[in-house]
Each structure stands twice: as C-alpha cells, then as structure tokens.
Design an enzyme around this catalytic site. Structure first.
Site, short mmCIF file in Angstrom:
data_model
loop_
_atom_site.label_atom_id
_atom_site.label_comp_id
_atom_site.label_asym_id
_atom_site.label_seq_id
_atom_site.Cartn_x
_atom_site.Cartn_y
_atom_site.Cartn_z
N ASP A 21 0.82 -1.22 0.00
CA ASP A 21 0.00 0.00 0.00
C ASP A 21 0.86 1.27 0.00
OD1 ASP A 21 -2.40 1.38 0.00
OD2 ASP A 21 -2.59 1.38 2.18
N ASN A 69 -10.90 -2.25 -5.52
CA ASN A 69 -10.08 -1.37 -6.37
C ASN A 69 -10.70 -1.15 -7.76
OD1 ASN A 69 -6.90 -2.59 -5.04
ND2 ASN A 69 -8.09 -0.81 -4.42
#
Ligand code: IPE
Ligand code: IPE
Ligand code: MG
Length: 240
Positions: A21, A69
């Site tokens: 991330d 996502n």
C-alpha cells in the site's frame, strides 16, 4: 547483500503475505500522478520476492488488486492492468530462472482478456518450479472468496453437520497453501482491507510506515526479524 546472519533459519515463516500500500501517496508527494507510484511499486515487488527466496520463504502472497479497487477511476484501473501485463511478460523468464512458481488468487476471469491470458500463460510456464510460490491476489477480496466457497459447498451437497474448518479451507482459493504466519502492510495504515480474512486468523501483523515503492529486501528481513521476536500463543497461556 544485507546481513541476514541474525535471522534464525529454523523459524522463517512458510507463508508471508503483503498488503502493498501507498503507491499513490508516494507519487503525489513527489508531485507525480498516482500511476507513477504503481510503476515504481514493481521494483519493490522484485525486492520482496528476492527477500523471500533468499530466506527460503515457500509462499509469498502479494495483494496487488482488490475487488474494491475496481471502483477507482477508469484511467487508474486501466494503467494498473497494463502494468500487470507488461510486468508479467517482462519478468516471467526471471521467475523461471529463479525456480519461482507463479500463482494467482481472485476473480481472474474478471481481468481484461490480455491480462488473464498472459497471467495464465505465466502460471502454466512456471507450474513445475519448486522454489518460492509467488501468489498474486488479483481482483481478490476475502469476502468474495468466502461467498464463492459457500456457493461451492452448498452446490456440492455437503450436509450441514459435515461442515468444519477443513471443509471451508478446502473450498477457498488457498486450499493447498498453508495459512500466512506473517502479514506485512506498508504505508502506515493499520487495517486488513478485506485480505485473506479466514487465513490470517492467527497471523502476526507487521505494519510499517514506508510507502510500498520504497520497500526493499532489508525491509523484508526486518519484518522477519520482528516476527521471530513474537510469541505465538494460539490461545494458550504464555507459560504453556
Ligand atoms: C497500493 O497503493 C496499490 C493498489 C491498491 C493497487 P495505493 O494505490 O492504494 O496507494 P495509496 O494508498 O492511495 O497511497
Ligand atoms: C489494499 O489497499 C488493496 C491492495 C493493496 C491491493 P487499498 O489502498 O485498496 O486499501 P484501503 O482502501 O486503504 O483500505
Ligand atoms: Mg491504498
């Protein structure tokens, strides 16, 4: 090469999972578009894989793209999918040379055709490799995976009283893969974001501040060192 002499070779986790991330923030802080961060994230993937193979970690799972996502702007999703294809095409020879077996979990058929085809080809061409298993979580979320498992259990006609932990594990996409012992997340966020919820029941969690594009082999080694300091109890008392 970094010093790994203080890593206990007999206590290296068999399975490390990473939530990669912070690509977007890394790029924005440098005044670039988010995609620039994804591009540089590939270097960090190489570093993590090198760290894992060097220490004999048998399974390395990388959370590359979540079900959620898909809700990102179309341009970013397309750029990520393009990057995925290019990276697979470019890296497959090296993976093979390093005896790495590429695998994937997630709704692979939801990926654009070119991605899915290249991915499947790379998975097939490395299928006989016996070193580290590099597992890409793509279009993956744990809740999606659990829903798929429940559907498949129900449709296989198993009686309710026969359902146990093994039956559920055997219907997950990780069925022949041991549970991760260590989960690493970069970028300072301390959450699991729908990643391997069933499988990380007793995993050690390691959060680091660095953004993913800055992750290097030494960071992988640091995480392993920290793992080796943890006392895993599995519900027992500390004395047992
Ligand atoms: C991780 O970086 C990569 C993916 C989730 C695909 P992000 O894109 O989430 O970057 P941040 O967290 O917004 O900085
Ligand atoms: C988790 O990162 C998913 C991947 C690393 C692929 P996100 O950036 O999507 O997670 P949240 O939104 O911060 O929880
Ligand atoms: Mg993020």
């Amino acid at each position: 090469m970094t010093d790994i002499s203080d890593i206990d070779q007999n206590n290296v986790p068999a399975h490390v999972a990473i939530i990669m991330d912070g690509n977007g923030r890394w790029a924005r802080e440098k005044g670039h578009e988010r995609v620039f961060g994804h591009l540089h994230g590939v270097e960090a993937v190489r570093a993590a894989l090198k760290g894992a193979t060097e220490l004999g970690v048998k399974y390395l799972t990388l959370y590359a793209f979540s079900t959620e996502n898909w809700n990102r702007p179309k341009e970013e999703v397309e750029a990520l999918m393009d990057l995925l294809v290019q990276t697979i095409v470019r890296e497959v020879k090296d993976l093979d040379k390093n005896n790495v077996r590429l695998r994937a979990i997630g709704a692979i058929d939801a990926l654009p055709d070119s991605c899915r085809d290249e991915l499947k080809a790379a998975i097939e061409s490395t299928a006989n490799n016996t070193g580290t298993n590099l597992i890409l979580a793509l279009s993956y979320s744990a809740r999606w995976e659990i829903i798929e498992a429940v559907k498949s259990i129900v449709s296989s006609g198993i009686n309710p009283e026969e359902v146990n932990e093994k039956v559920i594990s055997d219907h997950l996409s990780t069925k022949d893969i041991p549970d991760p012992e260590l989960v690493i997340r970069t970028s300072g966020e301390q959450r699991v974001s729908n990643f391997l919820l069933w499988q990380i029941a007793y995993a050690e969690l390691y959060f680091m501040k660095k953004y993913w594009p800055d992750f290097r082999e030494v960071d992988f080694q640091e995480a392993i060192k920290e793992f080796q300091k943890r006392q895993r109890r599995f519900g027992k008392t500390a004395e047992q």
